[in-house]
Design a protein around this motif. Structure first.
Motif, PDB file in Angstrom:
ATOM      1  N   GLN A 134      -9.548  23.831 -43.815  1.00 47.46           N
ATOM      2  CA  GLN A 134     -10.425  23.129 -42.890  1.00 47.46           C
ATOM      3  C   GLN A 134      -9.620  22.539 -41.727  1.00 47.46           C
ATOM      4  OE1 GLN A 134     -13.165  20.521 -45.082  1.00 47.46           O
ATOM      5  NE2 GLN A 134     -12.674  21.648 -46.956  1.00 47.46           N
ATOM      6  N   VAL A 135     -10.342  21.934 -40.781  1.00 48.81           N
ATOM      7  CA  VAL A 135      -9.710  21.354 -39.598  1.00 48.81           C
ATOM      8  C   VAL A 135     -10.303  19.963 -39.360  1.00 48.81           C
ATOM      9  CG1 VAL A 135      -9.337  21.576 -37.106  1.00 48.81           C
ATOM     10  CG2 VAL A 135      -9.303  23.615 -38.566  1.00 48.81           C
ATOM     11  N   ILE A 136      -9.426  19.018 -38.988  1.00 47.32           N
ATOM     12  CA  ILE A 136      -9.839  17.645 -38.670  1.00 47.32           C
ATOM     13  C   ILE A 136      -9.877  17.487 -37.155  1.00 47.32           C
ATOM     14  CG2 ILE A 136      -9.437  15.211 -39.160  1.00 47.32           C
ATOM     15  CD1 ILE A 136      -7.253  16.192 -41.171  1.00 47.32           C
ATOM     16  N   HIS A 137     -10.912  16.821 -36.684  1.00 46.31           N
ATOM     17  CA  HIS A 137     -11.008  16.453 -35.266  1.00 46.31           C
ATOM     18  C   HIS A 137     -10.691  14.967 -35.141  1.00 46.31           C
ATOM     19  CE1 HIS A 137     -12.709  16.298 -31.141  1.00 46.31           C
ATOM     20  NE2 HIS A 137     -13.133  15.102 -31.505  1.00 46.31           N
ATOM     21  N   PHE A 138      -9.707  14.641 -34.287  1.00 43.75           N
ATOM     22  CA  PHE A 138      -9.332  13.251 -34.050  1.00 43.75           C
ATOM     23  C   PHE A 138      -9.671  12.861 -32.610  1.00 43.75           C
ATOM     24  CE2 PHE A 138      -6.310  14.591 -37.360  1.00 43.75           C
ATOM     25  CZ  PHE A 138      -6.450  13.565 -38.287  1.00 43.75           C
ATOM     26  N   GLU A 139     -10.302  11.722 -32.462  1.00 42.45           N
ATOM     27  CA  GLU A 139     -10.470  11.107 -31.146  1.00 42.45           C
ATOM     28  C   GLU A 139     -10.629   9.610 -31.370  1.00 42.45           C
ATOM     29  OE1 GLU A 139     -15.029  10.940 -29.865  1.00 42.45           O
ATOM     30  OE2 GLU A 139     -14.278  13.003 -29.869  1.00 42.45           O
ATOM     31  N   HIS A 140     -10.276   8.829 -30.354  1.00 43.38           N
ATOM     32  CA  HIS A 140     -10.383   7.385 -30.553  1.00 43.38           C
ATOM     33  C   HIS A 140     -11.833   6.930 -30.627  1.00 43.38           C
ATOM     34  CE1 HIS A 140      -9.556   3.181 -30.559  1.00 43.38           C
ATOM     35  NE2 HIS A 140     -10.198   2.988 -29.422  1.00 43.38           N
TER      36      HIS A 140
END
Length: 445
Positions: A134-140
């Motif tokens: 899977q893939v994680i999306h990071f944003e503040h």
């Protein structure tokens, strides 16, 4: 994203807000943060630490500009930067800018300066990491907040509404905080949502700054206000001859206690008189206020509100990310300071909270006493790791005692006995690899 990161474990923290003018330089979680970084320095895991925005309070520095703010940080927190260097030699440290430290994306010099301490500054709005299949999306997360959205990313002169609030209010609070009877004004950063600011200021004035003689003389009146308001109404009914029974019986009841009853009757009479006057003034003012508000809303004069829905914009954003990039199953953000782990269509959304103090509003049970804002800490890191059947997401908490004993007056502590906040964290989740976009299941620690 490198292929060798698929089996990596990710630790995610956000919203440390380190730094600022004068009293804002205090880092109350210094010990806990250094201990956490030292642990990662010694770990055998294939790990990466991601600091997901607002690591530093650059907006709150108003006496220096640009890259000079790094010099101040470096000089003020030498232990922290030395620990960054030591930890970064063992695990990768990635720093993503938020709104409070947007300047990290505006000056290339920051990248080189942080690299000296083994911190990889990524001056982008978001980034992605592979974990298992899977893939994680990071944003503040400030992108979803109309008051803090930075349209021209990387432009040091981009100043949303939140910028002015922090440079004019928060930084000023840091400059004035030590003038109070207790150094409390610096906690302005912990007041969320922003609309609570006026009542928080009034609360701290009443319990902390008001002359004690005046405060303790007002408390009986404020505690009895609800009763006095009711008695004022009943007294009015008695005066017009509609219903004299309640007043007559109250007089008879208190008359049984002699001088004590006379003193109680005298106190109630004063309270009733004041409460009655306030009611007479409040009723027309309330009606006028409601009418003005309806008129203002009809014209749409104030379309921007400092208070942002803590959930809805991020649920919508997570769904968009999952729909547009099906390989992503985890939407990780910060900004709102509220630890969250919940399912949405296509995956889960994870909010990593804050390392700042949290203030929990406790309204009075009776009377009209100002609310008490009970302080606590909820220092957490999200741990995202590959598992045999998917990806696990859980919160790790670092214990820090509540500062209530030192920061609340005896009066505030008395009125919050038994009403201390219970800070529960969401349970551990596993996002399964098979049909991960539609099948998430909860497992308990």
């Amino acid at each position: 994203m490198d292929g060798d990161t698929d089996d990596r474990v990710y630790y995610v923290i956000s919203d440390l807000h380190i730094g600022g003018d004068e009293q804002l330089v205090e880092m109350e979680f210094r010990t806990e943060l250094l201990d956490f970084l030292e642990r990662l320095e010694r770990t055998d895991e294939n790990a990466e630490l991601i600091i997901n925005g607002d690591a530093f309070g650059l907006w709150e520095f108003t006496k220096v500009d640009g890259i000079e703010k790094f010099d101040v940080l470096e000089e003020t927190y030498p232990e922290l930067f030395d620990q960054f260097r030591a930890t970064g030699a063992n695990v990768q440290i990635t720093l993503l800018p938020g709104n409070h430290d947007h300047e990290l994306a505006a000056y290339d010099g920051y990248i080189e300066r942080f690299a000296e301490y083994n911190v990889d500054l990524v001056p982008e709005r978001s980034l992605s990491r592979s974990v298992g299949e899977q893939v994680i999306h990071f944003e503040h997360g400030h992108q979803r907040d109309q008051n803090n959205r930075i349209e021209d990313w990387g432009n040091p002169h981009s100043t949303p509404l939140g910028y002015y609030y922090n440079t004019l209010v928060t930084s000023r609070a840091g400059q004035l905080s030590d003038r109070g009877r207790y150094n409390w004004l610096k906690d302005v950063q912990a007041v969320t949502p922003t609309e609570r600011m006026p009542i928080w200021l009034f609360s701290k004035y009443f319990y902390r700054e008001m002359n004690p003689v005046l405060r303790y003389s007002l408390i009986p009146f404020l505690l009895l206000f609800n009763i006095s308001a009711l008695l004022a109404i009943l007294a009015g009914l008695d005066l017009v001859g509609v219903w004299p029974i309640p007043v007559d019986r109250t007089t008879e009841f208190l008359g049984q206690f002699g001088r004590a009853g006379t003193a109680a009757w005298f106190l109630l009479t004063i309270n009733v008189a004041v409460a009655g006057l306030l009611l007479l003034v409040w009723i027309p003012l309330h009606l006028i206020r409601r009418d003005i508000k309806k008129t203002v809303d009809r014209f749409g004069i104030f379309e921007t509100d400092l208070t942002v829905d803590p959930e809805a914009p991020y649920e919508e954003a997570a769904r968009e990310v999952f729909d547009e990039q099906p390989e992503k199953t985890i939407f990780c953000y910060g900004h709102t300071h509220r630890p969250t782990l919940r399912e949405v269509d296509g995956g889960i959304m994870v909010n990593t909270g804050t390392w700042l103090k949290r203030l929990h509003r406790r309204d009075g049970i009776i009377g009209i006493l100002p609310p008490v804002f009970y302080p606590s800490y909820q220092l957490i890191a999200a741990r995202i790791a590959p598992e045999a059947d998917g990806v696990s997401v859980e919160f790790e908490q670092f214990t820090k005692p509540s500062p209530a004993t030192e920061e609340l007056t005896r009066t505030e502590r008395f009125f919050t006995v038994g009403r201390e906040p219970e800070l529960d964290l969401p349970d551990r989740y596993v996002v399964e690899d098979e049909n991960a976009k539609t099948r998430t299941r909860q497992t308990h620690n």
